[in-house]
Structures are given as structure tokens and as C-alpha cells.
Scaffold this motif. Structure first.
Motif, short mmCIF file in Angstrom:
data_model
loop_
_atom_site.label_atom_id
_atom_site.label_comp_id
_atom_site.label_asym_id
_atom_site.label_seq_id
_atom_site.Cartn_x
_atom_site.Cartn_y
_atom_site.Cartn_z
N PRO A 47 0.87 -1.34 0.01
CA PRO A 47 0.17 0.13 0.05
C PRO A 47 0.70 1.36 -0.07
CG PRO A 47 -0.84 -1.63 1.69
CD PRO A 47 0.37 -2.20 0.96
N ALA A 48 1.81 1.21 0.82
CA ALA A 48 2.66 2.61 1.01
C ALA A 48 3.39 2.67 -0.60
CB ALA A 48 3.80 2.36 1.80
N ALA A 49 3.90 1.72 -1.21
CA ALA A 49 4.40 1.90 -2.50
C ALA A 49 3.54 2.51 -3.55
CB ALA A 49 5.04 0.79 -3.06
N ALA A 50 2.25 1.82 -3.39
CA ALA A 50 1.27 2.25 -4.29
C ALA A 50 0.78 3.75 -4.10
CB ALA A 50 -0.07 1.37 -4.08
N ARG A 51 0.84 4.31 -2.88
CA ARG A 51 0.34 5.72 -2.57
C ARG A 51 1.66 6.86 -2.95
NH1 ARG A 51 -1.07 3.66 2.42
NH2 ARG A 51 0.80 4.50 3.29
N THR A 52 2.68 6.31 -3.33
CA THR A 52 3.87 6.86 -3.62
C THR A 52 3.61 8.26 -4.64
OG1 THR A 52 5.63 5.48 -2.61
CG2 THR A 52 6.40 7.27 -4.02
N PRO A 53 3.27 7.87 -5.83
CA PRO A 53 2.98 8.57 -6.87
C PRO A 53 2.04 9.60 -6.62
CG PRO A 53 3.13 6.46 -7.85
CD PRO A 53 3.20 6.36 -6.35
N GLN A 54 1.06 9.34 -5.65
CA GLN A 54 -0.03 10.34 -5.48
C GLN A 54 0.35 11.24 -4.49
OE1 GLN A 54 -3.06 11.11 -6.54
NE2 GLN A 54 -3.09 12.91 -5.00
N GLN A 55 1.21 10.49 -3.64
CA GLN A 55 1.89 11.57 -2.55
C GLN A 55 2.87 12.55 -3.11
OE1 GLN A 55 3.56 8.69 0.01
NE2 GLN A 55 1.85 8.67 1.43
N ASP A 56 3.52 12.10 -4.13
CA ASP A 56 4.58 12.79 -4.89
C ASP A 56 3.78 14.19 -5.65
OD1 ASP A 56 6.65 11.37 -4.09
OD2 ASP A 56 6.97 10.37 -6.15
N ARG A 57 2.59 13.70 -6.14
CA ARG A 57 1.79 14.57 -6.95
C ARG A 57 1.15 15.56 -5.81
NH1 ARG A 57 0.21 10.25 -9.79
NH2 ARG A 57 -1.68 10.01 -8.85
N SER A 58 0.89 15.22 -4.46
CA SER A 58 0.12 15.98 -3.75
C SER A 58 1.44 17.27 -3.25
CB SER A 58 -0.21 15.15 -2.57
OG SER A 58 -0.96 16.23 -1.38
N ARG A 59 2.67 16.62 -2.66
CA ARG A 59 3.52 17.52 -2.45
C ARG A 59 3.95 18.57 -3.67
NH1 ARG A 59 5.54 12.89 0.14
NH2 ARG A 59 6.61 12.11 -1.92
N ALA A 60 3.90 18.07 -4.84
CA ALA A 60 4.10 19.03 -6.10
C ALA A 60 3.05 20.01 -6.15
CB ALA A 60 4.47 18.02 -7.37
N THR A 61 1.90 19.45 -5.94
CA THR A 61 0.75 20.54 -5.91
C THR A 61 0.73 21.56 -4.92
OG1 THR A 61 -0.66 18.97 -7.17
CG2 THR A 61 -1.63 20.86 -5.95
N ARG A 62 1.26 21.15 -3.61
CA ARG A 62 1.48 21.99 -2.24
C ARG A 62 2.35 22.96 -2.68
NH1 ARG A 62 -0.03 21.99 2.85
NH2 ARG A 62 1.66 22.85 4.25
N ALA A 63 3.47 22.49 -3.34
CA ALA A 63 4.84 23.33 -3.52
C ALA A 63 4.56 24.31 -4.74
CB ALA A 63 5.90 22.56 -3.93
N ARG A 64 3.77 24.10 -5.76
CA ARG A 64 3.23 25.21 -6.58
C ARG A 64 2.15 26.17 -6.10
NH1 ARG A 64 2.17 20.59 -9.85
NH2 ARG A 64 -0.13 21.07 -9.94
#
Length: 199
Positions: free
Chosen positions: A5-22
Motif C-alpha cells: 500500500p505504501a508503494a502504491a501511494r507514492t506517486p499520489q503523494q509525490d503529486r500532492s507534494r508537488a501541487t502543494r509546492a506550486r
């Protein structure tokens, strides 16, 4: 074959962090959530998912700018010369750059946005108090200043006040030539307070 599950969430978490940073980067230059969302390339709903209120967004942006400003100061600590007049001038120059660079300009825009927003203003005042304390502490550390000596604490604080003033003077025109002379003179005065010559 199952996916962790943690590995499956990684791309979404990366996108979420990128969105937050933008969103945080856009908030530095804007004053409304709609404009921030547009500049960050996300929907207003996505912006509100990360930051439910306008105050949340702009407070987080101030925190983001604050962290970058303080990191920028500390990143140069290892390049300072040994204690003495050259180090004092280098530290004064470093603190002045903190307030004359793009991060100070961005922070100033956020202060202006907060001027008419009571909840945002209260949060930013607290954060700027934190920034001021951290900048003061960093300056004392870099200078090796002994604040138990008369006048040292006040002169260190005056250094930060001077840097802010030079930052404001630099907003509309390039003030670098005059500023370099002011930095040299102030560093000389500061050095005489830090290490006065005995009779």
C-alpha cells in the motif's frame, strides 16, 4: 502479485507534494486564492483541499518563505572568514542580502496582503516574530557576539533593522552602490562594539 500500500501511494503523494509546492510558490506573488490556483495550474477545489481557508494558504506561504530565508542565511555560514573585521563585514553583507533578495520582496508582498486581513495579520505577526528571533540568533552566532556586553544586543538588533531599511530602499531602484558603502561603515561600527579597543 500484490503491491505494498505504501508503494502504491507514492506517486499520489509525490503529486500532492508537488501541487502543494506550486500553490505555496504562487501564493508568494498573489493575493487571492483564485489567482493562486490559476497560477499554480490547479483548480480552486484542489487549492482548497490543501488549504481550506485563505488564511491557511497565506500563512503556509509565509512559513515557506520564512524557511527559505533562514536556510539562505545559514547556507553561507561555512564560507565566512575568521573572527575580526572581515568576518563582521561579511556577516553584515549576508544579513543585508537576506532583506534585499527576492525572498524579502516576496515576504513583503505577503505582509501587504495581510494588512487588511485581521486573521491573516495575526498569524503573520507571530511568524515574523519567529523570523526576527531566528535571524537575531543567527547573527549573534555568526558574529560570535557576547550579548552580555553593554550595547551589543542593541547593535545586533540595529543591524537587522538597518538591513530591513536597505531592503525597502532597494525595492524600486538598484541601491547596490550606496548600500555597499553603508555596509562597510556599519560593519566598522559594529566591530568596534563587539571588540572595543582598550585604553
Amino acid at each position: 502479485m500484490t503491491t505494498h500500500p505504501a508503494a502504491a501511494r507514492t506517486p499520489q503523494q509525490d503529486r500532492s507534494r508537488a501541487t502543494r509546492a506550486r500553490l505555496l510558490a504562487a501564493a508568494v506573488d498573489c493575493s487571492t486564492v483564485a489567482v493562486v490556483a490559476e497560477r499554480a495550474g490547479v483548480s480552486r477545489g484542489a487549492a482548497q483541499h490543501h488549504f481550506p481557508t485563505r488564511e491557511d494558504l497565506f500563512t503556509a506561504a509565509v512559513e515557506h518563505v520564512t524557511a527559505e530565508r533562514l536556510a539562505a542565511v545559514r547556507a553561507h555560514a561555512d564560507t565566512l572568514p575568521p573572527a575580526g573585521p572581515a568576518r563582521t563585514e561579511a556577516v553584515v553583507g549576508m544579513i543585508v542580502r537576506l532583506y534585499t533578495g527576492p525572498l524579502f520582496r516576496a515576504a513583503l508582498q505577503l505582509w501587504v496582503a495581510a494588512a487588511t486581513e485581521e486573521p491573516l495579520r495575526e498569524r503573520i505577526i507571530r511568524l515574523e516574530g519567529h523570523v526576527g528571533r531566528e535571524a537575531h540568533r543567527a547573527t549573534v552566532d555568526f558574529l560570535g557576539a557576547d550579548e552580555s556586553r553593554p550595547g551589543v544586543r542593541e547593535t545586533v538588533q540595529a543591524t537587522l533593522d538597518l538591513a530591513r531599511g536597505l531592503g525597502l530602499a532597494n525595492l524600486l531602484t538598484d541601491d547596490s552602490l550606496r548600500r555597499s558603502g553603508v555596509i562597510r561603515q556599519w560593519a566598522s561600527l559594529l566591530e568596534s562594539t563587539l571588540r572595543p579597543v582598550g585604553p
